[in-house]
Design an enzyme around this catalytic site. Sequence first.
Site, mmCIF file in Angstrom:
data_model
loop_
_atom_site.group_PDB
_atom_site.id
_atom_site.type_symbol
_atom_site.label_atom_id
_atom_site.label_comp_id
_atom_site.label_asym_id
_atom_site.label_seq_id
_atom_site.Cartn_x
_atom_site.Cartn_y
_atom_site.Cartn_z
ATOM 1 N N GLU A 1 132.147 26.038 65.436
ATOM 2 C CA GLU A 1 130.752 26.140 64.234
ATOM 3 C C GLU A 1 131.950 24.924 63.668
ATOM 4 O O GLU A 1 129.965 23.905 63.590
ATOM 5 C CB GLU A 1 131.426 27.547 63.706
ATOM 6 N N HIS B 1 129.804 41.788 60.671
ATOM 7 C CA HIS B 1 128.973 41.285 61.939
ATOM 8 C C HIS B 1 127.431 41.591 61.536
ATOM 9 O O HIS B 1 126.531 42.334 62.051
ATOM 10 C CB HIS B 1 129.304 41.477 62.884
HETATM 11 C C1 LIG Z 1 133.247 32.213 64.834
HETATM 12 C C2 LIG Z 1 133.030 33.147 65.793
HETATM 13 N N1 LIG Z 1 132.088 32.327 66.158
HETATM 14 C C3 LIG Z 1 131.971 33.505 66.942
HETATM 15 C C4 LIG Z 1 132.332 34.613 67.856
HETATM 16 C C5 LIG Z 1 131.811 35.351 68.575
HETATM 17 N N2 LIG Z 1 132.938 35.553 69.274
HETATM 18 C C6 LIG Z 1 133.826 36.695 69.923
HETATM 19 S S1 LIG Z 1 133.995 37.329 71.127
HETATM 20 C C7 LIG Z 1 134.294 35.594 71.736
HETATM 21 C C8 LIG Z 1 135.291 34.825 72.122
HETATM 22 C C9 LIG Z 1 136.237 35.109 72.079
HETATM 23 O O1 LIG Z 1 137.140 34.913 72.888
HETATM 24 P P1 LIG Z 1 138.692 34.574 73.207
HETATM 25 O O2 LIG Z 1 138.942 34.153 72.284
HETATM 26 O O3 LIG Z 1 139.369 33.446 74.833
HETATM 27 O O4 LIG Z 1 139.362 35.970 73.446
HETATM 28 P P2 LIG Z 1 138.015 37.092 74.337
HETATM 29 O O5 LIG Z 1 137.904 37.833 73.561
HETATM 30 O O6 LIG Z 1 139.083 37.208 75.066
HETATM 31 O O7 LIG Z 1 139.799 38.246 74.059
HETATM 32 C C10 LIG Z 1 133.541 35.051 70.319
HETATM 33 C C11 LIG Z 1 132.402 33.218 70.835
HETATM 34 C C12 LIG Z 1 133.164 35.003 66.646
HETATM 35 N N3 LIG Z 1 133.248 36.612 66.284
HETATM 36 N N4 LIG Z 1 133.396 34.203 64.692
#
Ligand SMILES: Cc1ncc(C[n+]2csc(CCOP(=O)(O)OP(=O)(O)O)c2C)c(N)n1
Lengths: 327, 327, 326, 326
Positions: A61, A131
């Site tokens: 972000e 959230h």
């Molecule tokens: C700072 C932030 N940005 C965006 C999100 C939205 N978000 C939740 S899970 C996710 C993907 C995360 O991917 P990864 O780290 O690969 O973990 P996975 O969900 O695959 O276990 C995103 C972008 C968030 N929760 N926090």
Amino acid sequence: MTETLTYKQAITRAMSDELASDDSVFVFGEDVGAAGGVFKATEGLFEEFGPGRVLDTPISEQAIVGTAIGAAIQGLRPVAEIMFADFAAVCFDGIVNELAKYRYMTGGQVTLPVTLRMGAGGAGGGFGAQHSQAVENWFLNVAGLKLVVPATPVDAYCLLRAAIRDPDPVLFFEHKGLYNIKADMPDEMPTVSLGTARVARRGNDVTVIATQAMLQPCLDAATALAVDGVEVEVIDPRTLVPFDLETVVTSLQRTNRLVVVQEASHAGSWGATLVSSLVQGQFELFDSAPVIVAAEDTPIPFAKSLEELWIPSTAKVVEAIRKVVSA
Amino acid sequence: MTETLTYKQAITRAMSDELASDDSVFVFGEDVGAAGGVFKATEGLFEEFGPGRVLDTPISEQAIVGTAIGAAIQGLRPVAEIMFADFAAVCFDGIVNELAKYRYMTGGQVTLPVTLRMGAGGAGGGFGAQHSQAVENWFLNVAGLKLVVPATPVDAYCLLRAAIRDPDPVLFFEHKGLYNIKADMPDEMPTVSLGTARVARRGNDVTVIATQAMLQPCLDAATALAVDGVEVEVIDPRTLVPFDLETVVTSLQRTNRLVVVQEASHAGSWGATLVSSLVQGQFELFDSAPVIVAAEDTPIPFAKSLEELWIPSTAKVVEAIRKVVSA
Amino acid sequence: MGRTKDASTALTLDQQVDGLRTMLEIRGFEDECHRLFAAGLVRGSTHLGQGQEAVSVGTALALRDGDTMTCTYRGHAATLAMGAPLDRSFGEILGKAEGLCGGKGGSMHLTHVESGAMGSFAIVGGHLPIACGFAFASRFRGTGEVSVCFFGDGATNIGAFHESMNLASVWKLPVVFICENNLYGEYSPLRSTTPLDHLVERASSYAMPGVQVDGNDLMKMHAAASEAVSCARSGEGPTFIEALTYRHKGHSRSDPAKYRPEGELEVWLEKDPIEQCVQTLLEAGVKSERIEQVRADAATSVAGALERAMNWPEPLPASRLEHVYA
Amino acid sequence: MGRTKDASTALTLDQQVDGLRTMLEIRGFEDECHRLFAAGLVRGSTHLGQGQEAVSVGTALALRDGDTMTCTYRGHAATLAMGAPLDRSFGEILGKAEGLCGGKGGSMHLTHVESGAMGSFAIVGGHLPIACGFAFASRFRGTGEVSVCFFGDGATNIGAFHESMNLASVWKLPVVFICENNLYGEYSPLRSTTPLDHLVERASSYAMPGVQVDGNDLMKMHAAASEAVSCARSGEGPTFIEALTYRHKGHSRSDPAKYRPEGELEVWLEKDPIEQCVQTLLEAGVKSERIEQVRADAATSVAGALERAMNWPEPLPASRLEHVYA
Ligand SMILES: Cc1ncc(C[n+]2csc(CCOP(=O)(O)OP(=O)(O)O)c2C)c(N)n1
Ligand SMILES: Cc1ncc(C[n+]2csc(CCOP(=O)(O)OP(=O)(O)O)c2C)c(N)n1
Ligand SMILES: [Mg+2]
Ligand SMILES: [Mg+2]
């Protein structure tokens, strides 16, 4: 034939129309491209405008906000999605220390037509404390930002276009609880300027101010109270900065009674700011103490039964209105 | 022999006394160790307590806040320095989404005795828009934090010790413009609890509320107005959360007139919050409209002549008081 | 779940069976969550990790009491692997008074401090700095406790990751960073957001040892975690582990996972950590009856836990005002 | 300062002399700042970079019109090297109406968009994401413009660094990240905050080319920057340059720099970029009279600029309310 759009579709449409009419507009953020956004608010844009205008980013972000700033300084009109508004916390510096202040600190050398869209509020959906926040309140004490809080599909469309057209940084808060509400679109979309309130219901006995998801309980309360002959005026400021104080004052001149309803706790809120402004400037207009129906002063609890108590309810609004009109 | 300490020395002393009396206390942050801190507020601690208790960190505010959270959950009492409070923006998520909410979200499984010290405010020093903000206002709408704003060396000492003792997260705002003010220390240091205001001057005609560097212009205004027979009561809340509303209300019951003076613009500020609370709860106590003397609604300009106009001056305070007492 | 006494030893057969049971319980738990969600009994969002169980369970088997674990919103497996009770975990997701967090956290915030499950965090990257704090406390007190931190591939692009890795390394903190590389961050394939094929390469930026491991293989995962944990415990500092794995379901309830290339899921279903583990055990001579018994036991305990949780009361209204401050 | 037409060509002797003059002007400018500060004529803080001039000047010589530059609070050299006028730069530091930013920015925020000096940023790491934005705009419009971003060694530990490096790489943005490694972040030696001796190693974490260069050697700096700039311009993406250099003064006005090991400053004074450049020019056959003339010219232009700036009026009071919004 009138077209019916959801709040979310109106937002998509606004971006689509901007992308179509201005080459300097681009849309970017996490999963806004091929996937159409976590809230599906960018659905179809990638297909229509291609990967050069609609871009997926890493989960970064700070980089998103900075990219928007730099691009805007160079004359582009970035529209960035921060997904859940709560994530504005991880790029707070970019928003508050860079975006809001760059024009001022450089003595006006450039403008920054940045739009940051974010899915805000939405307590009641069971998304928990990280959230669901009414994040617009974090930015009130920061000069240099405009804060937009649309409540209807038509306003979502008009205000998002206005935000993208605006030469200044605009934080555009899309209420997650409203994404699926529907409305008929007028054949000709009106132009809404930032800083103009909307009177959602006319009445002469009490002025009620609320934004986004809090309007419905206010309108419901107004309907309920009408039975008892209490005429409630409901005003939706639509933008918190700039704030259309005039419309509120004009109403107050008739009603002399004020209730503010907000999906956020009291301290440091826009409601507290409004009440403070009004009593300083229009003390003589108040026939009774103003009342703010605020969310509770806790993080947002998860369990349904608790979360419902956290949010101002129609019953609480009715009670508050009764209190101010009977005082 | 009474000892005279500066505000800064009082802060150092508080940390030193805490480090000495409680093994679970540690102090860390950027350059707080060997160098004694950018503001020299940790001078001597490294030499006295060693590198295990007083630690320099990389320029990684997110890591600093997170380390404080984790350590506190495990029962330590971290005292972290964020240097300029404006840098709280780069670790805003850690403070607002994690630190403030962890206890609540986990249903009270632990407490978080974290103290985050930061050099705040200080407009007037020519540090520009990114190093002078009254950052305490960013956190008002966030439940779960305590906000401390000491104005005197004695309070700085007592409140910092109270902050470190406190089981909850405390943001401790050290006003940069006050670091070098001096005061005699009482032989026996009083215990000050968070949430107790201090009456800085007694008077019956108007209640003036201000914190930190804004107290002096208020006291000066009070002296000036005393000549004309206006008796000004000046109250220093000392902590914004919890806020000692009672002391203010008690005063207002006598004076029926209120002025708030703050080194921050109006929207979303603690002053607006206070005025809003008071008019909602104590409407009948107001004989005239309350007035907030706020900083201007712009980022903080650099040039001396401009910066001086940004900050509430004694003249503006005098004018505001005259207005409320004559209304 | 029983923890090993000496983390560096390979798992005994009994321990492996134990691990299998935990994986089965987690799988059962998550399958139930899926059903509850579909039935409208769970609100908000829920992030399931079916297919990733061996990462959490293999790691947890390498820990001892006092060690701590932090994880993400996709944290059911890790929380349960640490020993959080199944029924109270269900309870939390259902928003019950007896939920792990009294119903105030929800699916994305399962936390059970008692068992070292120090929290599930819903802001990507938010917990990595906190994991450093647990490790710092260990070093400060000289307890030898290790802080284990799970996060996703996508999280390696956020600022907090970088700051935490750097601090942990320069302070030689006893923390083990375990990246569950499941190929996607939400709907974005890794390579669209990250200019690397192997995230383990990021370790060198912090002069930190980096290890890549098959995260679907309980034994290999345990071995990698054990080594990192014992390094950490003995004061040698942090390790970065990239565990290659895959989530069988979409990112969250609302994701049909259309972005997957055809056949990808099938390949990974073949590598299901549970079935692989069963296979290994059978090959090592464990009787299939014993395995069937473990399956049945796990199913029973999940079903019982869910039933208890469903019958628990809602939280008391007054509880919502508690725990803001101490 | 004249910019080269073709960035990849080595500097001509005239260009080198030009570079020397710019370095001398910058040095003169900063020495004056130091005096002004001591005399109480400059408020707040000021961060001087005497000794680091070759980094900025060598880089600026590799740029062409339309390219952009972002830097830190220690940004006088970079801003002037881009071509910001000396007098208006003094004016800003003195808080004058004619200052680059109308007196509203100050020493830490010198900005002169007209010459591509897009800003000095006072939050460590704050400008790296913005530099990506400039590069993005270039790619979006296909202008070939390059975004150059200066920052310190200490800044490589902050989250924004990581996110920017990653985004720039995965999007192949035309940005050149130049880390001025002056061995200290404030009062902390690099190795106390960073587990690496060579920051250039961090580039590989982003699959980005990394280059280490003697930042006190104008020619070498120019060569390294030129290559990175032409890569960026031709669409090959970002480069990370670690420029080894040293600041002769303390971190900011209030820092006596006691943390330096004995003899360290002296070693670096020997490597002063200006005197090194002079030496090279003399060896290349430039007459010492010409050099003396350049010295004198630089001194004159600095003195003249300061005098003009001192005589400028304060900003109009009403100006403080302008430029919050458009
Ligand atoms: C700072 C932030 N940005 C965006 C999100 C939205 N978000 C939740 S899970 C996710 C993907 C995360 O991917 P990864 O780290 O690969 O973990 P996975 O969900 O695959 O276990 C995103 C972008 C968030 N929760 N926090
Ligand atoms: C986010 C943030 N944290 C801390 C500071 C305080 N600070 C100003 S300069 C500095 C040191 C930066 O070191 P380096 O990046 O090496 O640059 P140098 O000053 O050596 O040019 C610090 C910590 C800041 N301005 N911003
Ligand atoms: Mg993933
Ligand atoms: Mg440095």
